[in-house]
Design an enzyme around this catalytic site. Sequence first.
Site, mmCIF file in Angstrom:
data_model
loop_
_atom_site.group_PDB
_atom_site.id
_atom_site.type_symbol
_atom_site.label_atom_id
_atom_site.label_comp_id
_atom_site.label_asym_id
_atom_site.label_seq_id
_atom_site.Cartn_x
_atom_site.Cartn_y
_atom_site.Cartn_z
ATOM 1 N N GLY A 41 19.571 70.926 68.944
ATOM 2 C CA GLY A 41 20.253 70.704 67.667
ATOM 3 C C GLY A 41 19.854 69.342 67.128
ATOM 4 O O GLY A 41 19.863 68.348 67.860
ATOM 5 N N GLU A 141 21.562 70.853 59.223
ATOM 6 C CA GLU A 141 22.010 72.057 59.938
ATOM 7 C C GLU A 141 23.535 72.160 59.888
ATOM 8 O O GLU A 141 24.117 73.011 60.556
ATOM 9 C CB GLU A 141 21.519 72.037 61.386
ATOM 10 C CG GLU A 141 20.015 72.276 61.474
ATOM 11 C CD GLU A 141 19.500 72.301 62.904
ATOM 12 O OE1 GLU A 141 18.447 72.898 63.122
ATOM 13 O OE2 GLU A 141 20.133 71.685 63.796
ATOM 14 N N ASP A 251 13.212 64.560 65.508
ATOM 15 C CA ASP A 251 14.562 64.001 65.703
ATOM 16 C C ASP A 251 14.476 62.667 66.453
ATOM 17 O O ASP A 251 15.211 61.722 66.142
ATOM 18 C CB ASP A 251 15.438 64.989 66.490
ATOM 19 C CG ASP A 251 15.474 66.360 65.837
ATOM 20 O OD1 ASP A 251 15.422 66.421 64.594
ATOM 21 O OD2 ASP A 251 15.535 67.363 66.571
ATOM 22 N N ALA A 281 7.872 61.711 73.110
ATOM 23 C CA ALA A 281 8.715 62.912 73.240
ATOM 24 C C ALA A 281 7.886 64.192 73.344
ATOM 25 O O ALA A 281 8.342 65.166 73.952
ATOM 26 C CB ALA A 281 9.675 62.996 72.053
HETATM 27 O O1 RIB Z 1 14.429 69.655 65.678
HETATM 28 C C1 RIB Z 1 14.493 70.452 66.833
HETATM 29 C C2 RIB Z 1 15.786 71.195 66.878
HETATM 30 O O2 RIB Z 1 15.834 72.095 65.792
HETATM 31 C C3 RIB Z 1 15.969 72.049 68.094
HETATM 32 O O3 RIB Z 1 16.556 71.365 69.172
HETATM 33 C C4 RIB Z 1 16.807 73.211 67.582
HETATM 34 O O4 RIB Z 1 18.103 73.228 68.053
HETATM 35 C C5 RIB Z 1 16.795 73.066 66.061
HETATM 36 O O5 RIB Z 1 17.976 72.549 65.619
#
Ligand code: RIB
Length: 325
Positions: A41, A141, A251, A281
Amino acid sequence: MYDYDLLVVGSANADLVIDVERRPAAGETVLGGDLAVHPGGKGANQAVAAARLDARTALLARVGDDGHGRLLLDSLRAAGVDTAGVLVGGAPTGVALITVDPEGDNSIVVSPGANSRLTPADVRAAARLLHTARVVSAQLEIPLETVAEVVRNLAPGSRFVLNPSPPRELPAEVLAACDPLIVNEHEARVILGDARVSGEPADWVRLLLAQGPRSVVVTLGAEGALVCDGRGVTRVPSVRVGAVDTTGAGDAFTAALAWRLGAGAGLAEAAAHAARVGAAAVTRRGAQESYPTAQEVEALCGAVPDATGRAAGGAPAAGERGGSR
Ligand code: RIB
């Protein structure tokens, strides 16, 4: 005095990952490897990435009262993230179905679940967290109205960082708060419209800046990143490594950038740090499990470059890739 270097407001998903030889085309079925379940996430990933770098980090999110939710809380706590703002219940934990090909590239479908129940009221109820964080970051999200409420409740003097992923059109009040807005090419296309993302990437940066954010970062994978805070566009080089799995590298890039900005770095310097963290990463599998400590970044990528990237270690080699698209 701030209690947190970074407050992340965003999603938490269980990542259901299958390695495939080839990601399937429309109407196609392919066989893959064994299923692996990882904590993921975009919000939880950012929080874990920042905490690994020793940032004092908190997360405002929602997970389900289920096994996936417990997997996420365990991962966050193990990394040192303050989870007092992680709400539990209301819907099953979000799930991401991910295929990863041998080049480390992925395709992702997300069922938001509990992420879609993180409401503007939840943001207002978390005023203390918002007012004790130097930098606040978000992604998309979670509902856009929840992100807008974050922007309305920022403490004076705090900084807001947004990665609009998955992308959609953004209201002016959200754009105006971004410092920076961080996008890849795909996200730039959605925000600007395909027709306008045709010339040089430096032109996209200027077009994005004209939409209202205080600063812009465009990540370009192996081409590095372009940053602009209104005083000209600067290119930050990528750091070349052997990619195993790119999931969550963006991320990690966003988290590292937010952390360095909060520590007083300029945008180009923060992006150079972030490129190194994103590169580290992609050398390991999974999202949160792949995130490096500051010492691991230094060991893999060498000394931190100056603001122009000139002193960068980790010389590019044939077939290697940067990690922050
Ligand atoms: O950016 C990667 C993430 O995108 C994943 O961990 C998945 O959960 C989606 O949210």
